[in-house]
Design a protein around this motif. Structure first.
Motif, mmCIF file in Angstrom:
data_model
loop_
_atom_site.group_PDB
_atom_site.id
_atom_site.type_symbol
_atom_site.label_atom_id
_atom_site.label_comp_id
_atom_site.label_asym_id
_atom_site.label_seq_id
_atom_site.Cartn_x
_atom_site.Cartn_y
_atom_site.Cartn_z
ATOM 1 N N LEU A 5 0.961 -1.276 0.027
ATOM 2 C CA LEU A 5 0.097 0.056 -0.024
ATOM 3 C C LEU A 5 0.886 1.286 -0.015
ATOM 4 C CD1 LEU A 5 -2.766 1.268 0.038
ATOM 5 C CD2 LEU A 5 -2.606 1.178 2.759
ATOM 6 N N GLN A 8 1.293 2.457 -3.245
ATOM 7 C CA GLN A 8 0.163 2.682 -4.184
ATOM 8 C C GLN A 8 -0.838 3.609 -3.362
ATOM 9 O OE1 GLN A 8 -0.429 1.482 -7.169
ATOM 10 N NE2 GLN A 8 1.263 0.286 -7.367
ATOM 11 N N THR A 9 -0.079 4.802 -2.982
ATOM 12 C CA THR A 9 -0.927 5.541 -1.823
ATOM 13 C C THR A 9 -2.344 5.979 -2.405
ATOM 14 O OG1 THR A 9 0.181 7.307 -2.595
ATOM 15 C CG2 THR A 9 1.122 6.120 -0.595
ATOM 16 N N TYR A 11 -4.452 4.207 -3.035
ATOM 17 C CA TYR A 11 -5.650 3.399 -2.658
ATOM 18 C C TYR A 11 -5.910 3.203 -1.083
ATOM 19 C CZ TYR A 11 -5.325 1.443 -7.373
ATOM 20 O OH TYR A 11 -5.221 1.207 -8.754
ATOM 21 N N ILE A 12 -5.177 4.387 -0.519
ATOM 22 C CA ILE A 12 -5.421 4.068 1.048
ATOM 23 C C ILE A 12 -7.029 4.543 1.399
ATOM 24 C CG2 ILE A 12 -5.241 5.847 3.002
ATOM 25 C CD1 ILE A 12 -2.413 6.333 1.853
ATOM 26 N N VAL A 15 -8.410 0.918 0.885
ATOM 27 C CA VAL A 15 -8.357 0.007 1.843
ATOM 28 C C VAL A 15 -8.980 0.577 3.229
ATOM 29 C CG1 VAL A 15 -6.257 -0.778 3.359
ATOM 30 C CG2 VAL A 15 -6.106 -0.668 0.725
ATOM 31 N N THR A 51 1.056 -3.415 4.841
ATOM 32 C CA THR A 51 -0.237 -3.661 4.190
ATOM 33 C C THR A 51 0.051 -3.787 2.877
ATOM 34 O OG1 THR A 51 -1.360 -2.175 5.837
ATOM 35 C CG2 THR A 51 -2.500 -2.646 3.633
ATOM 36 N N ILE A 53 -1.871 -4.718 -1.032
ATOM 37 C CA ILE A 53 -3.261 -4.733 -1.752
ATOM 38 C C ILE A 53 -3.111 -5.618 -2.777
ATOM 39 C CG2 ILE A 53 -3.825 -2.550 -0.510
ATOM 40 C CD1 ILE A 53 -2.757 -1.176 -3.171
ATOM 41 N N CYS A 60 -8.687 -1.770 -6.392
ATOM 42 C CA CYS A 60 -8.309 -2.426 -5.074
ATOM 43 C C CYS A 60 -9.384 -3.530 -4.925
ATOM 44 C CB CYS A 60 -8.009 -1.516 -3.911
ATOM 45 S SG CYS A 60 -7.302 -2.230 -2.511
ATOM 46 N N THR A 63 -6.915 -6.547 0.604
ATOM 47 C CA THR A 63 -5.975 -6.116 1.255
ATOM 48 C C THR A 63 -5.677 -7.194 2.475
ATOM 49 O OG1 THR A 63 -5.176 -4.254 2.717
ATOM 50 C CG2 THR A 63 -7.564 -4.990 2.827
#
Length: 159
Positions: A5, A8-9, A11-12, A15, A51, A53, A60, A63
């Motif tokens: 994660l 791939q911020t 997608y915060i 998640v 984390t 994903i 996404c 997770t």
């Protein structure tokens, strides 16, 4: 594709939303969505919390996290697989197992010899994938949980 994660911020929010709905709203936890989002904004690649994903077609779809400890009453066990979640429409397609396999590889690469998890309702899922039941414990809310261990000295792969 599986990635950290922290790589791939974008997608915060996805998640945090998945985890909030599955593991906060459905429990008596007092965490707010913003607290969950802040937590996942601080995950790392080589130190806890970590984390991973699962991505498919730019979305996404699942997770999993690795925590130093996921059961305060059992602080002798470290680290822990935690918060495994696959979106309902992708369940039964191996996404969870791929996330678990990648988690095992990350933990092994960090030098650990075993990984633990707690579950309230998925004991058979983990038993069928090579995890060994090591006992029951009470969590912070005095609810019984099953504890499992995976020996990272064995071959990691599809189970």
């Amino acid at each position: 594709m599986i990635d950290f994660l922290s790589n791939q911020t974008a997608y915060i929010d996805d998640v945090a939303n998945m985890i909030y709905k599955e593991f906060v709203e459905k429990t008596s936890s007092k965490m707010t969505f913003l607290e969950v989002k802040k937590f996942f904004s601080n995950t790392k690649m080589d130190d806890f919390p970590i984390t991973l994903i699962a991505l498919e077609d730019g979305k996404c779809i699942g997770t999993v996290s690795i925590f130093e400890n996921d059961l305060k009453t059992q602080d002798l066990y470290k680290p822990w697989l935690a918060s495994l979640y696959t979106k309902p429409e992708f369940r039964g397609k191996g996404v969870g197992q791929i996330l678990i396999t990648e988690t095992l590889k990350v933990v092994k690469d960090l030098g650990y010899k075993e990984l633990y998890l707690r579950t309230e309702n998925a004991a058979e899922y983990y038993k069928n994938r090579g995890w060994v039941f090591i006992g029951n414990a009470l969590d912070a809310k005095n609810e019984k949980v099953d504890i499992f261990k995976f020996d990272l000295k064995q071959e990691i792969g599809e189970r």
